[in-house]
Design an enzyme around this catalytic site. Structure first.
Site, PDB file in Angstrom:
ATOM      1  N   ASP A 102     -19.238  50.584  79.835  1.00 48.28           N
ATOM      2  CA  ASP A 102     -19.251  52.007  80.149  1.00 48.28           C
ATOM      3  C   ASP A 102     -19.314  52.820  78.854  1.00 48.28           C
ATOM      4  O   ASP A 102     -18.936  52.338  77.776  1.00 48.28           O
ATOM      5  CB  ASP A 102     -17.963  52.402  80.898  1.00 48.28           C
ATOM      6  CG  ASP A 102     -17.867  51.718  82.256  1.00 48.28           C
ATOM      7  OD1 ASP A 102     -18.910  51.317  82.798  1.00 48.28           O
ATOM      8  OD2 ASP A 102     -16.729  51.589  82.751  1.00 48.28           O
TER       9      ASP A 102
HETATM   10  N1  URA Z   1     -15.008  47.100  83.383  1.00 41.44           N
HETATM   11  C1  URA Z   1     -15.072  48.451  83.370  1.00 41.44           C
HETATM   12  O1  URA Z   1     -14.461  49.111  84.195  1.00 41.44           O
HETATM   13  N2  URA Z   1     -15.821  49.036  82.415  1.00 41.44           N
HETATM   14  C2  URA Z   1     -16.486  48.348  81.452  1.00 41.44           C
HETATM   15  O2  URA Z   1     -17.135  48.956  80.587  1.00 41.44           O
HETATM   16  C3  URA Z   1     -16.396  46.955  81.482  1.00 41.44           C
HETATM   17  C4  URA Z   1     -15.658  46.346  82.451  1.00 41.44           C
END
Ligand code: URA
Length: 225
Positions: A102
């Protein structure tokens, strides 16, 4: 392999840019000048542009320590992408981030031009481990371990594969190993446990550990064996 094709395959230069570099005498092969149609042996010959050697690699594998604020995409009109963090000497055509973190997640992103390898580490069938350091709003419960190991059901009714949690010295910080990569997976898992993620960092993909000395925003080339 033709000299212009060699340069094109190993750099960001197009075929016509490579031809122009050769014409202008900026390219040397084993120290001497060559023409675009000359053959080079990628494994044996020393090709240089402006005196800088192009080292032949079939594929490139780059470990990036992603800072928050960058997205895992090859291009975006509005938001900076992880590709902008790759230094010029590691850039070549066809690179892409193998998997997504993310925008607000930091840590290990693997960037490569090897589609088959990316598929292997990303395919849910491969169950490649991904390890994260998860910072939580509230302290983690002892009970989380068993629930995560059983497989948490996240919103929308999706069941996650078993995940392994370990405590750290700080009760708000846990280590979590997951074996798949659903959208916002860890945030949704923690939400299902009644908690919230306040920071997330990936520190391992399979058996490749993020170099703890690699500063955020920096890349290094790695060998995949
Ligand atoms: N899980 C999440 O919620 N975000 C990420 O970036 C990776 C794993």
């Amino acid at each position: 392999m033709r000299l212009d094709a060699f340069i094109t395959s190993q750099t960001m230069y197009s075929r016509s840019e490579a031809a122009q570099l050769i014409r202008r005498g900026r390219v040397t092969v084993n120290g001497g000048h060559s023409s675009r149609s000359d053959s080079v042996d990628p494994e044996r010959d020393t090709v240089a542009v402006d005196g800088e050697r192009i080292i032949y690699r079939e594929h490139v594998y780059i470990m990036l320590n992603k800072p928050a604020g960058f997205i895992c995409a090859t291009k975006d009109a509005l938001t900076p992408t992880v590709m902008e963090l790759i230094p010029p000497h590691l850039r070549r055509k066809g690179l892409f981030p193998a998997g997504r973190l993310d925008k607000d997640t930091s840590g290990f992103v693997l960037i490569t031009d090897d589609g088959a390898y990316a598929h292997r580490i990303l395919s849910p069938k491969s169950h490649v481990e991904k390890e994260y350091i998860v910072t939580l709003r509230d302290p983690a419960h002892e009970g989380y371990k068993a629930l995560l190991e059983e497989g948490i059901t996240i919103d929308g009714g999706e069941k996650c594969l078993p995940a392994q949690m370990t405590f750290t010295d700080d009760p708000r910080v846990i280590r979590l190993v997951i074996h798949e990569g659903k959208y916002h997976q860890i945030k949704r898992m923690m939400h299902a446990l009644g908690n919230e993620v306040t920071a997330l960092k990936r520190i391992r993909i399979g058996d490749i550990v993020l170099d703890p000395h690699l500063p955020e925003g920096q890349c290094k080339e790695i060998d995949i064996t």
